[in-house]
Design a protein around this motif. Structure first.
Motif, PDB file in Angstrom:
ATOM      1  N   MET A   1      43.342  25.288 114.854  1.00 44.49           N
ATOM      2  CA  MET A   1      42.412  26.080 114.078  1.00 44.49           C
ATOM      3  C   MET A   1      41.996  25.361 112.801  1.00 44.49           C
ATOM      4  O   MET A   1      40.847  25.424 112.395  1.00 44.49           O
ATOM      5  CB  MET A   1      43.061  27.433 113.769  1.00 44.49           C
ATOM      6  CG  MET A   1      42.104  28.407 113.190  1.00 44.49           C
ATOM      7  SD  MET A   1      40.841  28.823 114.390  1.00 44.49           S
ATOM      8  CE  MET A   1      40.641  30.500 114.059  1.00 44.49           C
ATOM      9  N   LEU A   2      42.957  24.710 112.172  1.00 45.07           N
ATOM     10  CA  LEU A   2      42.677  23.971 110.945  1.00 45.07           C
ATOM     11  C   LEU A   2      41.707  22.820 111.214  1.00 45.07           C
ATOM     12  O   LEU A   2      40.799  22.564 110.420  1.00 45.07           O
ATOM     13  CB  LEU A   2      43.974  23.441 110.328  1.00 45.07           C
ATOM     14  CG  LEU A   2      43.822  22.624 109.049  1.00 45.07           C
ATOM     15  CD1 LEU A   2      43.194  23.477 107.949  1.00 45.07           C
ATOM     16  CD2 LEU A   2      45.160  22.087 108.612  1.00 45.07           C
ATOM     17  N   VAL A   3      41.879  22.151 112.347  1.00 47.77           N
ATOM     18  CA  VAL A   3      40.990  21.043 112.710  1.00 47.77           C
ATOM     19  C   VAL A   3      39.561  21.551 112.889  1.00 47.77           C
ATOM     20  O   VAL A   3      38.610  20.920 112.432  1.00 47.77           O
ATOM     21  CB  VAL A   3      41.490  20.338 113.994  1.00 47.77           C
ATOM     22  CG1 VAL A   3      40.498  19.308 114.472  1.00 47.77           C
ATOM     23  CG2 VAL A   3      42.850  19.705 113.766  1.00 47.77           C
ATOM     24  N   LEU A   4      39.407  22.690 113.522  1.00 52.59           N
ATOM     25  CA  LEU A   4      38.082  23.283 113.706  1.00 52.59           C
ATOM     26  C   LEU A   4      37.450  23.632 112.359  1.00 52.59           C
ATOM     27  O   LEU A   4      36.268  23.358 112.128  1.00 52.59           O
ATOM     28  CB  LEU A   4      38.173  24.536 114.585  1.00 52.59           C
ATOM     29  CG  LEU A   4      36.848  25.266 114.836  1.00 52.59           C
ATOM     30  CD1 LEU A   4      35.867  24.350 115.578  1.00 52.59           C
ATOM     31  CD2 LEU A   4      37.101  26.537 115.614  1.00 52.59           C
ATOM     32  N   ALA A   5      38.234  24.194 111.459  1.00 53.23           N
ATOM     33  CA  ALA A   5      37.726  24.542 110.122  1.00 53.23           C
ATOM     34  C   ALA A   5      37.292  23.289 109.370  1.00 53.23           C
ATOM     35  O   ALA A   5      36.252  23.281 108.698  1.00 53.23           O
ATOM     36  CB  ALA A   5      38.785  25.300 109.337  1.00 53.23           C
TER      37      ALA A   5
END
Length: 96
Positions: A1-5
């Motif tokens: 999720m952090l990578v997507l953000a």
């Protein structure tokens, strides 16, 4: 999720610059190719020789009846230049 953000945040940061380059490149390509084709009388495929280095993603299509050339930068920008007697090739109004 952090990578997507992080990816979305970086994309939002560089989008204005990327969009500006795409619109400018498409406009330049349309204008140069229109002049080459309808003023110079050369084949549309030959007009790519007049492009600056790095314009490989720009695609060209012509409308012989309208005496216009449309240049596209994939998924981002499209610009058209039309030959007008006495004016040469004129870009249509820019679409942002």
């Amino acid at each position: 999720m952090l990578v997507l953000a992080i990816f979305v945040g970086a994309g939002a940061f560089i989008w204005p610059q990327l969009h500006g380059y795409a619109v400018t490149g498409a406009a330049y390509g349309a204008r140069v190719a229109c002049s080459c084709r309808f003023v110079g009388g050369r084949a549309l495929g030959d007009c790519r020789k007049d492009f600056e280095p790095g314009m490989d993603l720009i695609t060209l299509t012509e409308d012989t009846a309208a005496r216009s050339v449309t240049a596209r930068f994939p998924l981002i920008a499209r610009q058209t230049a039309t030959y007008r007697d006495g004016w040469g090739c004129v870009l249509e109004t820019w679409r942002n």
